[in-house]
Design an enzyme around this catalytic site. Structure first.
Site, PDB file in Angstrom:
ATOM      1  CE1 TYR A 232     -15.502 -26.894   1.218  1.00  0.00           C
ATOM      2  CE2 TYR A 232     -13.505 -27.084   2.526  1.00  0.00           C
ATOM      3  CZ  TYR A 232     -14.126 -26.877   1.307  1.00  0.00           C
ATOM      4  OH  TYR A 232     -13.373 -26.665   0.186  1.00  0.00           O
TER       5      TYR A 232
ATOM      6  CD  GLN B  21      -8.135 -21.832   1.271  1.00  0.00           C
ATOM      7  OE1 GLN B  21      -7.986 -22.293   0.146  1.00  0.00           O
ATOM      8  NE2 GLN B  21      -9.011 -20.884   1.514  1.00  0.00           N
TER       9      GLN B  21
ATOM     10  CE  LYS C  98     -13.361 -26.929  -5.608  1.00  0.00           C
ATOM     11  NZ  LYS C  98     -13.883 -27.077  -6.931  1.00  0.00           N
TER      12      LYS C  98
ATOM     13  CB  VAL D 173      -8.542 -17.723  -0.625  1.00  0.00           C
ATOM     14  CG1 VAL D 173      -8.257 -17.000  -1.924  1.00  0.00           C
ATOM     15  CG2 VAL D 173      -7.373 -18.642  -0.288  1.00  0.00           C
ATOM     16  CG  LEU D 174      -9.354 -12.216   1.762  1.00  0.00           C
ATOM     17  CD1 LEU D 174      -8.554 -11.096   2.405  1.00  0.00           C
ATOM     18  CD2 LEU D 174     -10.765 -12.271   2.312  1.00  0.00           C
ATOM     19  CD  GLU D 175     -12.711 -15.176  -3.778  1.00  0.00           C
ATOM     20  OE1 GLU D 175     -13.565 -14.390  -3.344  1.00  0.00           O
ATOM     21  OE2 GLU D 175     -12.642 -16.362  -3.422  1.00  0.00           O
TER      22      GLU D 175
ATOM     23  CB  SER E 176     -13.755   2.517   4.982  1.00  0.00           C
ATOM     24  OG  SER E 176     -14.541   3.040   6.017  1.00  0.00           O
ATOM     25  CG  LEU E 177     -11.093  -1.302   2.880  1.00  0.00           C
ATOM     26  CD1 LEU E 177     -10.674  -2.737   3.178  1.00  0.00           C
ATOM     27  CD2 LEU E 177      -9.895  -0.408   2.675  1.00  0.00           C
ATOM     28  CB  ALA E 178     -16.897  -0.971  -0.692  1.00  0.00           C
TER      29      ALA E 178
END
Length: 194
Positions: free
Chosen positions: A171, A182, A178, A136-138, A112-114
């Site tokens: 991980y 987070q 790194k 984290v979302l890009e 729906s967002l796409a």
């Protein structure tokens, strides 16, 4: 084997997969768990950096990243973050996710967002075995109108696959992990690559 809703609930009950806060049953469907948007964002700020040499000296890459990324932007629960057409922003999930050494997670954007042009994760949708933290979302708005994003809205779905055996280098046991634990919209740490 990809986990179905019944097995996702069993893994959550047993603490094998940990999602905090725990999603309600209504957020768990056939093969996925709905994940919500957190309240922290980062964007590319106004800058004069002509380019970033991604394979250049680590100090130069680090300096360039510091110049182009904004400080964290915190949005109140009842306010909106506006993502304009052609803009990239980093955001973070509302939930913390912890996976064991024998499960990989996959983050998928919502259809729906796409259909409005919102890409929730530009490329990085694998959640490694041993991962723990907020995701984290890009975001990228490939549409033609600004999109208002609100904290705690359903933003993506997370599904899980059981590995053939526990990962030898999950991980949480890697020296070069790194982004482990987070909690915010952490900018690229490509300067820490070996």
């Amino acid at each position: 084997m990809r986990l179905c809703d019944t097995h996702i609930e069993e893994y959550l009950d047993a603490g094998k997969i940990v999602i905090t806060p725990r999603p309600p049953k209504s957020a768990i469907s056939g093969v996925s768990v709905d994940i919500r948007l957190g309240n922290e964002f980062r964007v590319f700020s106004e800058h004069t950096t002509p380019y970033i040499d991604l394979s250049g000296p680590k100090e130069e890459v680090s300096s360039a990243l510091d110049k182009v990324m904004s400080e964290p932007i915190i949005i109140a629960k009842n306010e909106s973050f506006f993502l304009h057409p052609g803009e990239l922003a980093l955001a973070v999930t509302y939930e913390n996710v912890t996976l064991p050494d024998d499960i990989v997670g996959w983050l998928d954007g919502r259809s729906s967002l796409a259909r409005l042009g919102l890409m929730v994760h530009v490329t990085a949708h694998r959640i490694d075995p041993g991962w723990s933290g907020k995701i984290v979302l890009e975001f990228y708005n490939s549409g033609k109108i600004p999109l208002a994003l609100r904290p705690e809205m359903t933003i993506a779905a997370l599904n899980f696959e059981v590995l053939s055996a526990p990962a030898a280098r999950p991980y949480n046991k890697r020296v070069d992990a790194k982004y482990q634990v987070q909690q915010g919209a952490v900018a690229s740490r490509i300067n820490q690559d070996n």
